[in-house]
Design a protein around this motif. Structure first.
Motif, PDB file in Angstrom:
ATOM      1  N   PHE A  17     -59.276  -6.948  12.885  1.00 50.19           N
ATOM      2  CA  PHE A  17     -59.998  -6.961  14.152  1.00 50.19           C
ATOM      3  C   PHE A  17     -59.429  -5.847  15.025  1.00 50.19           C
ATOM      4  O   PHE A  17     -58.229  -5.843  15.329  1.00 50.19           O
ATOM      5  CB  PHE A  17     -59.829  -8.318  14.840  1.00 50.19           C
ATOM      6  CG  PHE A  17     -60.513  -8.415  16.169  1.00 50.19           C
ATOM      7  CD1 PHE A  17     -61.900  -8.508  16.242  1.00 50.19           C
ATOM      8  CD2 PHE A  17     -59.775  -8.403  17.339  1.00 50.19           C
ATOM      9  CE1 PHE A  17     -62.530  -8.602  17.468  1.00 50.19           C
ATOM     10  CE2 PHE A  17     -60.400  -8.500  18.568  1.00 50.19           C
ATOM     11  CZ  PHE A  17     -61.787  -8.598  18.632  1.00 50.19           C
ATOM     12  N   ARG A  18     -60.286  -4.877  15.358  1.00 50.67           N
ATOM     13  CA  ARG A  18     -59.874  -3.747  16.194  1.00 50.67           C
ATOM     14  C   ARG A  18     -58.620  -3.071  15.655  1.00 50.67           C
ATOM     15  O   ARG A  18     -57.630  -2.895  16.359  1.00 50.67           O
ATOM     16  CB  ARG A  18     -59.667  -4.184  17.635  1.00 50.67           C
ATOM     17  CG  ARG A  18     -60.936  -4.644  18.302  1.00 50.67           C
ATOM     18  CD  ARG A  18     -60.717  -4.906  19.745  1.00 50.67           C
ATOM     19  NE  ARG A  18     -61.942  -5.401  20.334  1.00 50.67           N
ATOM     20  CZ  ARG A  18     -62.130  -5.526  21.617  1.00 50.67           C
ATOM     21  NH1 ARG A  18     -61.168  -5.197  22.451  1.00 50.67           N
ATOM     22  NH2 ARG A  18     -63.257  -5.993  22.084  1.00 50.67           N
ATOM     23  N   ASP A  19     -58.658  -2.734  14.409  1.00 49.05           N
ATOM     24  CA  ASP A  19     -57.569  -2.029  13.719  1.00 49.05           C
ATOM     25  C   ASP A  19     -56.266  -2.812  13.634  1.00 49.05           C
ATOM     26  O   ASP A  19     -55.211  -2.237  13.384  1.00 49.05           O
ATOM     27  CB  ASP A  19     -57.304  -0.665  14.371  1.00 49.05           C
ATOM     28  CG  ASP A  19     -58.501   0.249  14.275  1.00 49.05           C
ATOM     29  OD1 ASP A  19     -59.228   0.156  13.263  1.00 49.05           O
ATOM     30  OD2 ASP A  19     -58.720   1.045  15.196  1.00 49.05           O
ATOM     31  N   ARG A  20     -56.321  -4.096  13.872  1.00 47.47           N
ATOM     32  CA  ARG A  20     -55.140  -4.950  13.695  1.00 47.47           C
ATOM     33  C   ARG A  20     -55.395  -5.886  12.537  1.00 47.47           C
ATOM     34  O   ARG A  20     -56.484  -6.404  12.381  1.00 47.47           O
ATOM     35  CB  ARG A  20     -54.853  -5.784  14.951  1.00 47.47           C
ATOM     36  CG  ARG A  20     -54.449  -4.942  16.123  1.00 47.47           C
ATOM     37  CD  ARG A  20     -53.156  -5.254  16.823  1.00 47.47           C
ATOM     38  NE  ARG A  20     -52.174  -6.033  16.134  1.00 47.47           N
ATOM     39  CZ  ARG A  20     -51.552  -7.075  16.659  1.00 47.47           C
ATOM     40  NH1 ARG A  20     -51.830  -7.470  17.863  1.00 47.47           N
ATOM     41  NH2 ARG A  20     -50.627  -7.718  15.985  1.00 47.47           N
ATOM     42  N   TRP A  54     -50.771 -19.533  12.052  1.00 47.63           N
ATOM     43  CA  TRP A  54     -50.873 -18.182  12.575  1.00 47.63           C
ATOM     44  C   TRP A  54     -49.480 -17.561  12.552  1.00 47.63           C
ATOM     45  O   TRP A  54     -48.542 -18.118  13.114  1.00 47.63           O
ATOM     46  CB  TRP A  54     -51.404 -18.230  14.011  1.00 47.63           C
ATOM     47  CG  TRP A  54     -51.892 -16.918  14.470  1.00 47.63           C
ATOM     48  CD1 TRP A  54     -51.214 -15.997  15.205  1.00 47.63           C
ATOM     49  CD2 TRP A  54     -53.171 -16.356  14.230  1.00 47.63           C
ATOM     50  NE1 TRP A  54     -51.991 -14.905  15.437  1.00 47.63           N
ATOM     51  CE2 TRP A  54     -53.210 -15.096  14.843  1.00 47.63           C
ATOM     52  CE3 TRP A  54     -54.295 -16.788  13.540  1.00 47.63           C
ATOM     53  CZ2 TRP A  54     -54.319 -14.274  14.806  1.00 47.63           C
ATOM     54  CZ3 TRP A  54     -55.400 -15.968  13.501  1.00 47.63           C
ATOM     55  CH2 TRP A  54     -55.411 -14.731  14.134  1.00 47.63           C
ATOM     56  N   LYS A  55     -49.342 -16.396  11.893  1.00 47.72           N
ATOM     57  CA  LYS A  55     -48.015 -15.804  11.690  1.00 47.72           C
ATOM     58  C   LYS A  55     -47.861 -14.397  12.249  1.00 47.72           C
ATOM     59  O   LYS A  55     -46.768 -13.845  12.190  1.00 47.72           O
ATOM     60  CB  LYS A  55     -47.712 -15.752  10.192  1.00 47.72           C
ATOM     61  CG  LYS A  55     -47.742 -17.088   9.538  1.00 47.72           C
ATOM     62  CD  LYS A  55     -47.618 -17.089   8.029  1.00 47.72           C
ATOM     63  CE  LYS A  55     -47.189 -15.845   7.394  1.00 47.72           C
ATOM     64  NZ  LYS A  55     -46.903 -15.934   5.977  1.00 47.72           N
ATOM     65  N   ASP A  56     -48.913 -13.800  12.760  1.00 46.82           N
ATOM     66  CA  ASP A  56     -48.865 -12.392  13.163  1.00 46.82           C
ATOM     67  C   ASP A  56     -48.632 -12.234  14.661  1.00 46.82           C
ATOM     68  O   ASP A  56     -49.570 -12.066  15.439  1.00 46.82           O
ATOM     69  CB  ASP A  56     -50.175 -11.702  12.775  1.00 46.82           C
ATOM     70  CG  ASP A  56     -50.415 -11.762  11.290  1.00 46.82           C
ATOM     71  OD1 ASP A  56     -49.594 -11.214  10.553  1.00 46.82           O
ATOM     72  OD2 ASP A  56     -51.411 -12.383  10.879  1.00 46.82           O
ATOM     73  N   PHE A  57     -47.377 -12.291  15.051  1.00 47.62           N
ATOM     74  CA  PHE A  57     -47.033 -12.100  16.455  1.00 47.62           C
ATOM     75  C   PHE A  57     -46.353 -10.752  16.622  1.00 47.62           C
ATOM     76  O   PHE A  57     -45.571 -10.340  15.750  1.00 47.62           O
ATOM     77  CB  PHE A  57     -46.129 -13.232  16.953  1.00 47.62           C
ATOM     78  CG  PHE A  57     -46.836 -14.556  17.023  1.00 47.62           C
ATOM     79  CD1 PHE A  57     -47.660 -14.863  18.090  1.00 47.62           C
ATOM     80  CD2 PHE A  57     -46.695 -15.489  16.010  1.00 47.62           C
ATOM     81  CE1 PHE A  57     -48.328 -16.070  18.155  1.00 47.62           C
ATOM     82  CE2 PHE A  57     -47.351 -16.709  16.060  1.00 47.62           C
ATOM     83  CZ  PHE A  57     -48.172 -16.992  17.138  1.00 47.62           C
ATOM     84  N   PRO A  58     -46.610 -10.043  17.716  1.00 47.82           N
ATOM     85  CA  PRO A  58     -46.054  -8.691  17.874  1.00 47.82           C
ATOM     86  C   PRO A  58     -44.527  -8.656  18.004  1.00 47.82           C
ATOM     87  O   PRO A  58     -43.921  -7.615  17.795  1.00 47.82           O
ATOM     88  CB  PRO A  58     -46.725  -8.168  19.154  1.00 47.82           C
ATOM     89  CG  PRO A  58     -47.216  -9.381  19.863  1.00 47.82           C
ATOM     90  CD  PRO A  58     -47.466 -10.431  18.828  1.00 47.82           C
ATOM     91  N   PHE A  59     -43.904  -9.778  18.303  1.00 44.48           N
ATOM     92  CA  PHE A  59     -42.451  -9.815  18.486  1.00 44.48           C
ATOM     93  C   PHE A  59     -41.712 -10.336  17.251  1.00 44.48           C
ATOM     94  O   PHE A  59     -40.516 -10.607  17.311  1.00 44.48           O
ATOM     95  CB  PHE A  59     -42.096 -10.683  19.703  1.00 44.48           C
ATOM     96  CG  PHE A  59     -42.753 -12.036  19.684  1.00 44.48           C
ATOM     97  CD1 PHE A  59     -42.225 -13.074  18.940  1.00 44.48           C
ATOM     98  CD2 PHE A  59     -43.922 -12.252  20.399  1.00 44.48           C
ATOM     99  CE1 PHE A  59     -42.834 -14.314  18.910  1.00 44.48           C
ATOM    100  CE2 PHE A  59     -44.536 -13.493  20.378  1.00 44.48           C
ATOM    101  CZ  PHE A  59     -43.991 -14.528  19.630  1.00 44.48           C
ATOM    102  N   ASN A  60     -42.395 -10.462  16.113  1.00 38.38           N
ATOM    103  CA  ASN A  60     -41.781 -11.043  14.917  1.00 38.38           C
ATOM    104  C   ASN A  60     -40.599 -10.233  14.378  1.00 38.38           C
ATOM    105  O   ASN A  60     -39.805 -10.768  13.620  1.00 38.38           O
ATOM    106  CB  ASN A  60     -42.817 -11.241  13.809  1.00 38.38           C
ATOM    107  CG  ASN A  60     -43.571 -12.545  13.947  1.00 38.38           C
ATOM    108  OD1 ASN A  60     -43.279 -13.353  14.824  1.00 38.38           O
ATOM    109  ND2 ASN A  60     -44.547 -12.748  13.098  1.00 38.38           N
TER     110      ASN A  60
END
Length: 147
Positions: A17-20, A54-60
């Protein structure tokens, strides 16, 4: 309430979604609880459902996190004392809807060892009965497929 759970991953999704890129997981959790109300013999509580993790967080890269929620069914051998107290004049069902909500945190290099903070919600949902109960807890989760 003492809980022991296991989960099977049905599917790993890959959404863009939107290049993510997002990679949630569809899982089948099963949780068995032992309820000790300190007034009668301990009894069992059975739960099964379907959840999305849900596993894709920007601070992982700093602290690894994943969030899980879903829906299922719960069966308790005896009606919980807290439900009998809160809803004295209502019939109570042993069968409930199960709504697990969990937040797991781990060190990014040790993702398989996770600290779990959770809400174990059971409710009649105006189908089995009206009202329910929540258990808020903390625990340990080991994930064999996370490294």
């Amino acid at each position: 309430m003492y809980l022991l759970g296991a989960s099977y991953t049905l599917r790993d999704f890959e959404w863009v979604f939107r290049d993510r890129r997002f990679r949630p997981q569809l899982e089948l959790p099963v949780v068995i609880g032992v309820v000790n109300e300190r007034g009668r013999s301990p009894f069992f509580d059975y739960n099964a459902g379907i959840t999305l993790r849900w596993k894709d967080f920007p601070f992982n890269h700093v602290i690894y996190a994943n969030l899980e929620s879903g829906i299922g069914l719960s069966y308790t051998e005896h009606v919980l004392a807290i439900e009998r107290e809160r809803h004295m004049r209502r019939d109570r069902s042993h069968l409930k809807f199960y709504w697990p909500i969990q937040l797991m945190l781990a060190h990014p290099k040790l993702k398989q060892h996770q600290l779990a903070v959770f809400i174990h919600h059971q409710s009649g949902g105006h189908v089995f009965d009206t009202g329910g109960s929540n258990l808020i807890g903390i625990g340990y989760r080991h994930v064999f497929r996370e490294r």
